[in-house]
Design an enzyme around this catalytic site. Structure first.
Site, mmCIF file in Angstrom:
data_model
loop_
_atom_site.group_PDB
_atom_site.id
_atom_site.type_symbol
_atom_site.label_atom_id
_atom_site.label_comp_id
_atom_site.label_asym_id
_atom_site.label_seq_id
_atom_site.Cartn_x
_atom_site.Cartn_y
_atom_site.Cartn_z
ATOM 1 N N ASN A 268 0.857 -1.178 0.000
ATOM 2 C CA ASN A 268 0.000 0.000 0.000
ATOM 3 C C ASN A 268 0.894 1.229 0.000
ATOM 4 O O ASN A 268 1.893 1.277 0.715
ATOM 5 C CB ASN A 268 -0.901 -0.002 1.242
ATOM 6 C CG ASN A 268 -1.877 -1.174 1.228
ATOM 7 O OD1 ASN A 268 -2.362 -1.570 0.166
ATOM 8 N ND2 ASN A 268 -2.143 -1.740 2.383
ATOM 9 N N HIS B 99 6.504 -1.605 3.674
ATOM 10 C CA HIS B 99 6.270 -2.999 4.075
ATOM 11 C C HIS B 99 5.514 -3.729 2.988
ATOM 12 O O HIS B 99 4.638 -3.181 2.331
ATOM 13 C CB HIS B 99 5.509 -3.072 5.402
ATOM 14 C CG HIS B 99 4.298 -2.211 5.464
ATOM 15 N ND1 HIS B 99 4.359 -0.843 5.682
ATOM 16 C CD2 HIS B 99 2.980 -2.496 5.324
ATOM 17 C CE1 HIS B 99 3.141 -0.344 5.673
ATOM 18 N NE2 HIS B 99 2.282 -1.314 5.453
#
Ligand code: AMP
Length: 132
Positions: free
Chosen positions: A105, A118
């Site tokens: 994201n 991440h």
């Protein structure tokens, strides 16, 4: 004395600015808060997501703080590649032979809530497409 003061000021400012951009993930890297760590090497760390969205939900992060994929630079090329190979290793370790999804994201519209790059590994169930 002046050089000493300048050095000290630099050190203090670095510390302040580092802490400003740091997230909870830096604390996990330094073991200041607990996490269920499943993999670690010199460059990366992988741990279970605290709010799992699938039977297996693991986050792979670089130890170096890159807030978003949109902040990465050409110098990060091999680190970014390494993260995908860590994903592969962790997925194998977790027995996700039937497949899995890797998600990054980015920013507000991407739904990013933690500004430390991440990669989500989601697996253990059939995932739908497209995501919401
Ligand atoms: P994103 O929305 O892509 O930024 O993902 C951030 C993820 O980090 C979410 O799935 C959270 O559940 C997860 N998360 C936040 N804090 C922790 C934590 N302390 N330990 C493990 N996962 C966390």
């Amino acid at each position: 004395l002046i050089i000493w003061i300048v050095n000290l000021t630099t050190v203090i400012f670095r510390k302040i600015f580092r802490n400003m951009s740091e997230t909870i993930f830096s604390k996990i890297i330094r073991r200041e808060i607990p996490a269920d760590i499943v993999y670690e090497d010199d460059l990366a760390l992988a741990f279970r997501d605290i709010n799992a969205q699938a039977p297996t939900h693991i986050l792979v992060i670089p130890k170096k703080l890159i807030p978003r994929v949109s902040d990465a630079s050409p110098g990060d090329q091999s680190l970014l590649g390494h993260l995908l190979l860590v994903v592969q290793k962790v997925a194998q370790q977790e027995g996700l032979a039937n497949g899995y999804r890797v998600v990054i994201n980015n920013g507000d519209d991407g739904g990013q809530t933690v500004d430390h790059l991440h990669l989500h590994i989601l697996g253990g169930r059939k995932l739908q497409w497209p995501p919401g």
